[in-house]
Scaffold this active site. Structure first.
Site, PDB file in Angstrom:
ATOM      1  N   CYS A  96      28.287  51.380  50.746  1.00 58.39           N
ATOM      2  CA  CYS A  96      28.727  50.081  50.258  1.00 58.39           C
ATOM      3  C   CYS A  96      29.772  49.559  51.246  1.00 58.39           C
ATOM      4  CB  CYS A  96      29.315  50.315  48.866  1.00 58.39           C
ATOM      5  SG  CYS A  96      29.935  48.852  48.078  1.00 58.39           S
ATOM      6  N   CYS A 123      36.990  35.821  41.455  1.00 56.83           N
ATOM      7  CA  CYS A 123      36.337  36.129  40.176  1.00 56.83           C
ATOM      8  C   CYS A 123      37.361  36.864  39.323  1.00 56.83           C
ATOM      9  CB  CYS A 123      35.086  36.980  40.394  1.00 56.83           C
ATOM     10  SG  CYS A 123      33.872  36.140  41.432  1.00 56.83           S
ATOM     11  N   CYS A 154      32.741  49.916  41.643  1.00 51.07           N
ATOM     12  CA  CYS A 154      32.543  48.478  41.828  1.00 51.07           C
ATOM     13  C   CYS A 154      33.759  47.716  41.344  1.00 51.07           C
ATOM     14  CB  CYS A 154      31.427  47.992  40.913  1.00 51.07           C
ATOM     15  SG  CYS A 154      29.833  48.286  41.505  1.00 51.07           S
ATOM     16  N   CYS A 201      38.955  38.530  49.405  1.00 54.31           N
ATOM     17  CA  CYS A 201      37.928  37.551  49.025  1.00 54.31           C
ATOM     18  C   CYS A 201      38.619  36.337  48.429  1.00 54.31           C
ATOM     19  CB  CYS A 201      36.952  38.141  48.011  1.00 54.31           C
ATOM     20  SG  CYS A 201      35.625  36.988  47.576  1.00 54.31           S
ATOM     21  N   GLU A 252      37.822  48.664  52.684  1.00 50.81           N
ATOM     22  CA  GLU A 252      37.316  49.916  52.120  1.00 50.81           C
ATOM     23  C   GLU A 252      35.785  49.974  52.214  1.00 50.81           C
ATOM     24  OE1 GLU A 252      41.112  50.445  49.162  1.00 50.81           O
ATOM     25  OE2 GLU A 252      39.169  50.204  48.225  1.00 50.81           O
ATOM     26  N   LEU A 260      25.609  37.477  38.753  1.00 54.21           N
ATOM     27  CA  LEU A 260      25.447  36.399  37.775  1.00 54.21           C
ATOM     28  C   LEU A 260      26.548  36.455  36.710  1.00 54.21           C
ATOM     29  CD1 LEU A 260      23.566  34.040  37.096  1.00 54.21           C
ATOM     30  CD2 LEU A 260      22.245  35.594  35.679  1.00 54.21           C
ATOM     31  N   CYS A 317      37.563  40.874  39.104  1.00 52.11           N
ATOM     32  CA  CYS A 317      37.374  41.643  40.341  1.00 52.11           C
ATOM     33  C   CYS A 317      38.711  41.902  41.042  1.00 52.11           C
ATOM     34  CB  CYS A 317      36.437  40.879  41.267  1.00 52.11           C
ATOM     35  SG  CYS A 317      36.286  41.624  42.893  1.00 52.11           S
TER      36      CYS A 317
HETATM   37  N1  SAH Z   1      31.198  39.236  46.731  1.00 53.71           N
HETATM   38  C1  SAH Z   1      29.945  39.827  46.484  1.00 53.71           C
HETATM   39  C2  SAH Z   1      29.867  41.297  46.836  1.00 53.71           C
HETATM   40  C3  SAH Z   1      31.022  42.171  46.475  1.00 53.71           C
HETATM   41  S1  SAH Z   1      31.303  42.520  44.782  1.00 53.71           S
HETATM   42  C4  SAH Z   1      29.522  39.594  45.060  1.00 53.71           C
HETATM   43  O1  SAH Z   1      30.329  39.155  44.261  1.00 53.71           O
HETATM   44  O2  SAH Z   1      28.344  39.833  44.774  1.00 53.71           O
HETATM   45  C5  SAH Z   1      30.039  43.714  44.380  1.00 53.71           C
HETATM   46  C6  SAH Z   1      29.687  43.733  42.897  1.00 53.71           C
HETATM   47  O3  SAH Z   1      30.730  44.324  42.100  1.00 53.71           O
HETATM   48  C7  SAH Z   1      29.469  42.336  42.349  1.00 53.71           C
HETATM   49  O4  SAH Z   1      28.347  42.274  41.515  1.00 53.71           O
HETATM   50  C8  SAH Z   1      30.718  42.149  41.545  1.00 53.71           C
HETATM   51  O5  SAH Z   1      30.559  41.145  40.606  1.00 53.71           O
HETATM   52  C9  SAH Z   1      30.954  43.520  40.975  1.00 53.71           C
HETATM   53  N2  SAH Z   1      32.300  43.708  40.428  1.00 53.71           N
HETATM   54  C10 SAH Z   1      33.430  43.101  40.833  1.00 53.71           C
HETATM   55  N3  SAH Z   1      34.480  43.518  40.093  1.00 53.71           N
HETATM   56  C11 SAH Z   1      34.011  44.411  39.200  1.00 53.71           C
HETATM   57  C12 SAH Z   1      34.618  45.217  38.185  1.00 53.71           C
HETATM   58  N4  SAH Z   1      35.932  45.180  37.955  1.00 53.71           N
HETATM   59  N5  SAH Z   1      33.840  46.041  37.473  1.00 53.71           N
HETATM   60  C13 SAH Z   1      32.509  46.116  37.724  1.00 53.71           C
HETATM   61  N6  SAH Z   1      31.883  45.395  38.689  1.00 53.71           N
HETATM   62  C14 SAH Z   1      32.611  44.544  39.413  1.00 53.71           C
HETATM   63 FE1  SF4 Z   2      34.748  38.013  45.736  1.00 51.06          FE
HETATM   64 FE2  SF4 Z   2      34.989  39.926  43.928  1.00 51.06          FE
HETATM   65 FE3  SF4 Z   2      33.935  37.574  43.254  1.00 51.06          FE
HETATM   66 FE4  SF4 Z   2      32.547  39.251  44.846  1.00 51.06          FE
HETATM   67  S1  SF4 Z   2      33.129  39.616  42.695  1.00 51.06           S
HETATM   68  S2  SF4 Z   2      32.841  37.025  45.104  1.00 51.06           S
HETATM   69  S3  SF4 Z   2      34.249  40.170  45.993  1.00 51.06           S
HETATM   70  S4  SF4 Z   2      36.050  37.927  43.931  1.00 51.06           S
END
Ligand code: SAH
Ligand code: SF4
Length: 357
Positions: A106, A117, A338, A113, A93, A218, A120
């Site tokens: 974006c 996390c 996000c 991935c 996407e 972070l 996410c």
């Molecule tokens: N993998 C990279 C880039 C993709 S995620 C990273 O983690 O930085 C892009 C941003 O969206 C990151 O800061 C991530 O932590 C945030 N993000 C992921 N899941 C989210 C959610 N459910 N709500 C808000 N932000 C989220």
């Molecule tokens: Fe991967 Fe989502 Fe963590 Fe970014 S926030 S490193 S996309 S699992």
């Protein structure tokens, strides 16, 4: 037959090498990049300033191939989301976020991935594979072509879609080269951002390799909490991550800063104490903090912090002299916010396997 080279995979240096191997003069690189990135012509037969013989050779040994767009959705707030078919029943996407004076694209760097996390949606999908430079550039070209007709433009590109860009370094670096290259997209280094959850060795290389902006996901001020939210922290804890940030900040000639992203999760990482710990961690660092209200998705039990809590958290950071902003949630009605980018991922590494990475 050997596979044809997809020219969208090549940055300027690679393309020059490609033409040299064909026995062509260096100016062919410039001509070809103009056709692709400025004129949006992708058919060699239409590139009339190339000799007939070269056009024929290119048709044999090269191609300019795009993945197919599965769907394009417009959110009520102007956000556009493209779902792109990357083959093997996998989708990625790409999201365009228009603002008054700019438009941010974006983009995704991986199909899924592996870093899992816990907040996410992409992480929940697991991991299938890295995207090629061509698949990364295709996202920008596809968006550009669609937006051009409505007079909209892409002023910023952020690697904040699906995937961890620092686990797909080479493809991402070549894509950055093209985003910054005047012969291709010509964006300034401040307008291209790599967002990473903290793959330390890659961040050290990135600091030297591409002069783009950096965002660090972070999300927690202590290892104890970050180990849970961002599992890669177990491998590269906060202290090491902050050292890598320091290397980034001191690399390059221009002044640099880092955007620290912090997702606001109710009763998890949003207390006054967390804010104080975060302020302490970032003291003296050239930083901006971006508070992101958590966007929910079906598999998640987390809840977003209240607006009042986010404001209080922000005020603590302000009072300690830390530049902080709260990200407005955009494109929610088409699941483009996000962390809501899920794509469709087959043959993925299981979440439990991914956690071991
Ligand atoms: N993998 C990279 C880039 C993709 S995620 C990273 O983690 O930085 C892009 C941003 O969206 C990151 O800061 C991530 O932590 C945030 N993000 C992921 N899941 C989210 C959610 N459910 N709500 C808000 N932000 C989220
Ligand atoms: Fe991967 Fe989502 Fe963590 Fe970014 S926030 S490193 S996309 S699992």
């Amino acid at each position: 037959m050997t596979q044809r080279q997809n020219l969208l995979n090549l940055n300027q240096a690679d393309l020059s090498e490609f033409f040299a191997k064909l026995g062509e003069k260096p100016f062919r690189t410039k001509q070809l990049m103009k056709w692709i990135y400025k004129d949006h012509v992708f058919d060699f037969d239409q590139m009339l300033n190339l000799s007939k013989k070269l056009r024929e050779t290119l048709s044999e040994v090269a191609c300019i191939d795009f993945p197919e767009v599965v769907s394009k959705n417009h959110a009520l707030d102007g956000v556009v989301k493209w779902v792109i078919d990357t083959g093997g029943d996998n989708n990625i996407e790409t999201v365009y976020i228009p603002e008054k004076d700019r438009g941010t694209l974006c983009i995704s760097s991986q199909v899924g991935c592996a870093l899992a996390c816990t907040f996410c949606s992409t992480g929940y999908q697991g991991f299938n594979r890295n995207l090629s430079t061509a698949e990364i550039m295709a996202q920008v070209l596809i968006a550009n072509l669609h937006l051009k007709s409505s007079g909209k433009r892409i002023s910023n590109v952020v690697f904040m879609g699906m995937g961890e860009p620092m686990l797909n370094e080479e493809a991402v670096y070549s894509a950055c080269d093209l985003l910054l290259d005047d012969l291709a997209f010509g964006l300034s280094r401040r307008k291209v951002t790599i967002s990473s959850s903290g793959v330390v060795p890659a961040l050290l290389r990135m600091s030297e390799r591409v002069p783009v902006s950096l965002a660090i996901s972070l999300h927690a001020p202590t290892d104890e909490l970050r180990d849970v939210l961002v599992p890669i922290n177990k491998k590269y804890p906060i202290k090491e991550l902050m050292k890598a940030c320091d290397v980034y900040l001191n690399a390059g000639k221009q002044e640099r800063h880092i955007l620290f992203e912090y997702v606001m999760l109710k009763d998890i990482n949003d207390s006054n104490e967390h804010a104080q710990q975060l302020a302490k961690l970032l003291k003296g660092v050239s930083a901006k903090v971006n508070l992101i209200p958590f966007n929910s998705f079906p598999q998640s039990d987390y809840q977003v912090s209240s607006a009042r809590t986010i404001e209080k958290f922000q005020n603590v950071l302000f009072s300690q002299g830390i530049r902080t902003m709260t990200r407005r949630t955009r494109g929610e009605d088409v699941d483009a916010a996000c962390g809501q980018l899920a794509g469709k991922i087959k043959d993925k590494t299981k979440r439990s396997d991914a956690r071991r990475n």
